[in-house]
Design a protein around this motif. Structure first.
Motif, PDB file in Angstrom:
ATOM      1  N   VAL A 195       0.737  -1.132  -0.124  1.00  0.00           N
ATOM      2  CA  VAL A 195      -0.046  -0.161   0.120  1.00  0.00           C
ATOM      3  C   VAL A 195       0.996   1.282   0.266  1.00  0.00           C
ATOM      4  CG1 VAL A 195      -1.425   1.424   1.461  1.00  0.00           C
ATOM      5  CG2 VAL A 195      -1.947  -1.109   0.752  1.00  0.00           C
ATOM      6  N   PRO A 196       1.906   1.341   0.951  1.00  0.00           N
ATOM      7  CA  PRO A 196       2.516   2.676   0.825  1.00  0.00           C
ATOM      8  C   PRO A 196       3.407   2.791  -0.653  1.00  0.00           C
ATOM      9  CG  PRO A 196       3.558   1.255   2.552  1.00  0.00           C
ATOM     10  CD  PRO A 196       2.102   0.725   1.919  1.00  0.00           C
ATOM     11  N   GLN A 197       3.867   1.596  -1.015  1.00  0.00           N
ATOM     12  CA  GLN A 197       4.679   1.643  -2.097  1.00  0.00           C
ATOM     13  C   GLN A 197       3.773   2.248  -3.273  1.00  0.00           C
ATOM     14  OE1 GLN A 197       8.136  -0.408  -3.170  1.00  0.00           O
ATOM     15  NE2 GLN A 197       8.369  -1.536  -1.333  1.00  0.00           N
ATOM     16  N   LEU A 198       2.697   1.517  -3.170  1.00  0.00           N
ATOM     17  CA  LEU A 198       1.597   1.728  -4.329  1.00  0.00           C
ATOM     18  C   LEU A 198       1.132   3.231  -4.560  1.00  0.00           C
ATOM     19  CD1 LEU A 198      -0.077   1.189  -6.957  1.00  0.00           C
ATOM     20  CD2 LEU A 198      -1.967   0.419  -5.176  1.00  0.00           C
ATOM     21  N   GLN A 199       0.931   3.860  -2.993  1.00  0.00           N
ATOM     22  CA  GLN A 199       0.539   5.193  -2.900  1.00  0.00           C
ATOM     23  C   GLN A 199       1.821   6.166  -3.692  1.00  0.00           C
ATOM     24  OE1 GLN A 199      -1.875   6.827  -0.554  1.00  0.00           O
ATOM     25  NE2 GLN A 199      -0.946   8.860  -1.358  1.00  0.00           N
ATOM     26  N   GLY A 200       3.081   5.719  -3.330  1.00  0.00           N
ATOM     27  CA  GLY A 200       4.214   6.502  -3.628  1.00  0.00           C
ATOM     28  C   GLY A 200       4.313   6.641  -5.191  1.00  0.00           C
ATOM     29  N   TRP A 201       4.096   5.401  -5.822  1.00  0.00           N
ATOM     30  CA  TRP A 201       4.125   5.285  -7.207  1.00  0.00           C
ATOM     31  C   TRP A 201       3.158   6.005  -7.904  1.00  0.00           C
ATOM     32  CZ3 TRP A 201       1.710   4.174 -11.561  1.00  0.00           C
ATOM     33  CH2 TRP A 201       2.409   3.950 -12.665  1.00  0.00           C
ATOM     34  N   LEU A 202       1.752   6.183  -7.211  1.00  0.00           N
ATOM     35  CA  LEU A 202       0.951   6.796  -8.001  1.00  0.00           C
ATOM     36  C   LEU A 202       1.156   8.178  -7.792  1.00  0.00           C
ATOM     37  CD1 LEU A 202      -2.003   4.604  -6.926  1.00  0.00           C
ATOM     38  CD2 LEU A 202      -1.187   4.766  -9.187  1.00  0.00           C
ATOM     39  N   VAL A 203       1.382   8.831  -6.756  1.00  0.00           N
ATOM     40  CA  VAL A 203       1.668  10.022  -6.561  1.00  0.00           C
ATOM     41  C   VAL A 203       2.892  10.485  -7.366  1.00  0.00           C
ATOM     42  CG1 VAL A 203       2.433  11.757  -5.013  1.00  0.00           C
ATOM     43  CG2 VAL A 203       0.783  10.344  -3.977  1.00  0.00           C
ATOM     44  N   ALA A 204       3.969   9.833  -7.190  1.00  0.00           N
ATOM     45  CA  ALA A 204       5.059  10.078  -8.309  1.00  0.00           C
ATOM     46  C   ALA A 204       4.746  10.092  -9.585  1.00  0.00           C
ATOM     47  CB  ALA A 204       6.193   9.157  -8.197  1.00  0.00           C
ATOM     48  N   ASN A 205       3.485   9.745 -10.163  1.00  0.00           N
ATOM     49  CA  ASN A 205       3.162   9.738 -11.551  1.00  0.00           C
ATOM     50  C   ASN A 205       1.901  10.588 -11.637  1.00  0.00           C
ATOM     51  OD1 ASN A 205       4.453   7.380 -13.648  1.00  0.00           O
ATOM     52  ND2 ASN A 205       4.505   6.697 -11.357  1.00  0.00           N
ATOM     53  N   GLY A 206       1.885  11.564 -10.800  1.00  0.00           N
ATOM     54  CA  GLY A 206       1.094  12.865 -10.775  1.00  0.00           C
ATOM     55  C   GLY A 206      -0.355  12.612 -10.527  1.00  0.00           C
ATOM     56  N   LEU A 207      -0.829  11.505  -9.618  1.00  0.00           N
ATOM     57  CA  LEU A 207      -2.298  11.138  -9.517  1.00  0.00           C
ATOM     58  C   LEU A 207      -2.262  11.478  -7.805  1.00  0.00           C
ATOM     59  CD1 LEU A 207      -2.581   7.688 -11.127  1.00  0.00           C
ATOM     60  CD2 LEU A 207      -3.338   9.889 -11.799  1.00  0.00           C
ATOM     61  N   ASP A 208      -3.443  12.284  -7.490  1.00  0.00           N
ATOM     62  CA  ASP A 208      -3.885  12.803  -6.182  1.00  0.00           C
ATOM     63  C   ASP A 208      -4.792  11.694  -5.764  1.00  0.00           C
ATOM     64  OD1 ASP A 208      -4.617  14.114  -3.957  1.00  0.00           O
ATOM     65  OD2 ASP A 208      -5.836  15.383  -4.970  1.00  0.00           O
ATOM     66  N   VAL A 209      -3.860  10.764  -4.882  1.00  0.00           N
ATOM     67  CA  VAL A 209      -4.936   9.624  -4.547  1.00  0.00           C
ATOM     68  C   VAL A 209      -4.462   9.474  -2.860  1.00  0.00           C
ATOM     69  CG1 VAL A 209      -4.676   8.283  -6.710  1.00  0.00           C
ATOM     70  CG2 VAL A 209      -2.665   8.152  -5.022  1.00  0.00           C
ATOM     71  N   ARG A 210      -5.153   8.560  -2.389  1.00  0.00           N
ATOM     72  CA  ARG A 210      -4.991   8.217  -1.251  1.00  0.00           C
ATOM     73  C   ARG A 210      -5.315   6.666  -1.196  1.00  0.00           C
ATOM     74  NH1 ARG A 210      -8.090  11.435   1.033  1.00  0.00           N
ATOM     75  NH2 ARG A 210      -9.963  10.261   1.283  1.00  0.00           N
ATOM     76  N   VAL A 211      -4.229   5.875  -0.649  1.00  0.00           N
ATOM     77  CA  VAL A 211      -4.279   4.432  -0.775  1.00  0.00           C
ATOM     78  C   VAL A 211      -4.784   3.982   0.775  1.00  0.00           C
ATOM     79  CG1 VAL A 211      -3.715   2.019  -1.593  1.00  0.00           C
ATOM     80  CG2 VAL A 211      -3.212   4.240  -2.687  1.00  0.00           C
ATOM     81  N   VAL A 212      -5.840   3.222   0.869  1.00  0.00           N
ATOM     82  CA  VAL A 212      -6.013   2.691   2.484  1.00  0.00           C
ATOM     83  C   VAL A 212      -5.712   1.350   2.227  1.00  0.00           C
ATOM     84  CG1 VAL A 212      -7.947   2.334   3.890  1.00  0.00           C
ATOM     85  CG2 VAL A 212      -8.055   4.454   2.590  1.00  0.00           C
ATOM     86  N   ASN A 213      -5.157   1.000   3.466  1.00  0.00           N
ATOM     87  CA  ASN A 213      -4.580  -0.461   3.813  1.00  0.00           C
ATOM     88  C   ASN A 213      -5.614  -1.266   4.299  1.00  0.00           C
ATOM     89  OD1 ASN A 213      -3.474  -2.915   3.870  1.00  0.00           O
ATOM     90  ND2 ASN A 213      -1.652  -2.098   4.769  1.00  0.00           N
ATOM     91  N   ALA A 214      -6.556  -1.942   3.402  1.00  0.00           N
ATOM     92  CA  ALA A 214      -7.430  -2.933   4.047  1.00  0.00           C
ATOM     93  C   ALA A 214      -6.986  -4.499   3.853  1.00  0.00           C
ATOM     94  CB  ALA A 214      -8.919  -2.634   3.442  1.00  0.00           C
ATOM     95  N   GLY A 215      -5.724  -4.726   3.932  1.00  0.00           N
ATOM     96  CA  GLY A 215      -5.267  -5.927   4.035  1.00  0.00           C
ATOM     97  C   GLY A 215      -5.192  -6.866   5.254  1.00  0.00           C
ATOM     98  N   VAL A 216      -5.486  -7.864   5.667  1.00  0.00           N
ATOM     99  CA  VAL A 216      -5.282  -8.725   6.860  1.00  0.00           C
ATOM    100  C   VAL A 216      -4.758  -9.793   6.272  1.00  0.00           C
ATOM    101  CG1 VAL A 216      -6.935  -9.803   8.711  1.00  0.00           C
ATOM    102  CG2 VAL A 216      -7.435  -7.700   7.745  1.00  0.00           C
ATOM    103  N   SER A 217      -3.693 -10.089   7.233  1.00  0.00           N
ATOM    104  CA  SER A 217      -2.983 -11.357   6.968  1.00  0.00           C
ATOM    105  C   SER A 217      -3.620 -12.503   7.280  1.00  0.00           C
ATOM    106  CB  SER A 217      -1.725 -11.397   8.007  1.00  0.00           C
ATOM    107  OG  SER A 217      -0.884 -10.511   7.535  1.00  0.00           O
ATOM    108  N   GLY A 218      -3.665 -13.371   6.727  1.00  0.00           N
ATOM    109  CA  GLY A 218      -4.189 -14.849   6.780  1.00  0.00           C
ATOM    110  C   GLY A 218      -5.743 -14.802   6.177  1.00  0.00           C
ATOM    111  N   ASP A 219      -6.336 -13.738   5.937  1.00  0.00           N
ATOM    112  CA  ASP A 219      -7.545 -13.550   5.280  1.00  0.00           C
ATOM    113  C   ASP A 219      -7.826 -14.142   3.990  1.00  0.00           C
ATOM    114  OD1 ASP A 219     -10.124 -12.585   6.063  1.00  0.00           O
ATOM    115  OD2 ASP A 219      -9.779 -10.807   5.538  1.00  0.00           O
ATOM    116  N   THR A 220      -9.067 -15.128   4.109  1.00  0.00           N
ATOM    117  CA  THR A 220      -9.779 -15.639   2.882  1.00  0.00           C
ATOM    118  C   THR A 220     -10.682 -14.856   2.194  1.00  0.00           C
ATOM    119  OG1 THR A 220     -11.578 -16.644   4.008  1.00  0.00           O
ATOM    120  CG2 THR A 220      -9.444 -17.877   4.116  1.00  0.00           C
ATOM    121  N   THR A 221     -11.274 -15.264   0.974  1.00  0.00           N
ATOM    122  CA  THR A 221     -12.298 -14.306   0.355  1.00  0.00           C
ATOM    123  C   THR A 221     -13.336 -14.077   1.249  1.00  0.00           C
ATOM    124  OG1 THR A 221     -13.119 -16.502  -0.939  1.00  0.00           O
ATOM    125  CG2 THR A 221     -11.403 -15.297  -2.056  1.00  0.00           C
ATOM    126  N   ALA A 222     -13.661 -15.258   1.971  1.00  0.00           N
ATOM    127  CA  ALA A 222     -14.780 -15.061   3.012  1.00  0.00           C
ATOM    128  C   ALA A 222     -14.455 -14.084   3.876  1.00  0.00           C
ATOM    129  CB  ALA A 222     -14.988 -16.569   3.570  1.00  0.00           C
TER     130      ALA A 222
END
Length: 228
Positions: free
Chosen positions: A61-88
């Motif tokens: 998430v932070p690396q994606l945020q940095g890449w998008l901002v460096a490429n001129g996009l005004d974005v905020r990427v929110v981390n909704a990742g949970v280790s061990g999570d399944t699709t359920a």
């Protein structure tokens, strides 16, 4: 607005004061509209999204945020990742992961389903429900999958691999079938020995340089989605 301000200069003090008070809400509204232009991207996923085993700032998430901002996009990427999570698990927390400000949803789930050899039919159903909710809310979506392993048999693998292109076509969303594709591109091949320097010791999660390669591959796809 300019005409109103010019008019204010010609008015008496009391009239200018009254007009100034009337303009304050408008100025706040304009300011709020400008702030609202920032695009909120929610990354719904598992440990690959959460940044397992990595220092703060090195995860997906932070690396994606940095890449998008460096490429001129005004974005905020929110981390909704949970280790061990399944699709359920992702489906169960979808509603509170999204906010009224969310514009884009990255769905990067399925890794733990395949590691556990879960029924691909259930994985499909869960992801289908996630995409149904997202598209009903008018969100742009990037669905990111992983290729199924061969150790559960060819039928299981074929059924699992079909989930992502099938659902992307059904819901009309953007799709990348392999979250890890950037590793092979950066390493110049799929040989595990070649990719190993981009992985953590567990051989499952990318290290910081591996995440950089993944973001370098997925970033343009997300940029294109936002520009569409």
């Amino acid at each position: 607005m300019v005409s109103a301000l010019r008019l204010a200069c010609c008015l008496s003090y009391g009239a200018r004061r009254a007009l100034g008070k009337a303009l304050i809400p408008l100025l706040f509204a304009i300011s709020g509209a400008a702030a609202a232009e920032t695009t909120e991207i929610v990354a719904l996923g598992d440990s690959l999204t959460a940044g397992y085993g990595l220092a703060e700032g090195e995860g997906f998430v932070p690396q994606l945020q940095g890449w998008l901002v460096a490429n001129g996009l005004d974005v905020r990427v929110v981390n909704a990742g949970v280790s061990g999570d399944t699709t359920a698990g992702g489906l169960s927390r979808l509603d509170w992961s999204l906010t009224p400000e969310t514009d884009v949803l990255i769905v990067a789930l399925g890794g733990n389903d395949l590691l556990r050899g879960l029924d691909p039919g259930m994985s499909r159903s869960n992801l289908d429900a996630i995409l149904t909710t997202a598209t009903a809310r008018g969100l742009k979506v990037l669905l990111v999958g992983l290729p199924g392993p061969a150790n559960y048999g060819p039928d299981w693998k074929a059924e699992f691999d079909a989930i992502f292109p099938d659902l992307a076509a059904k819901h009309g969303v953007a799709m990348e079938p392999n979250f890890m594709a950037g590793l092979a591109e950066a390493a110049g091949g799929t040989d595990p020995a070649t990719i190993r320097p981009l992985m953590q010791a567990d051989g499952i999660h990318p290290n910081s340089e591996g995440v950089k390669a993944i973001v370098g591959y997925l970033g343009p796809k997300l940029r294109d989605l936002l520009a569409n």
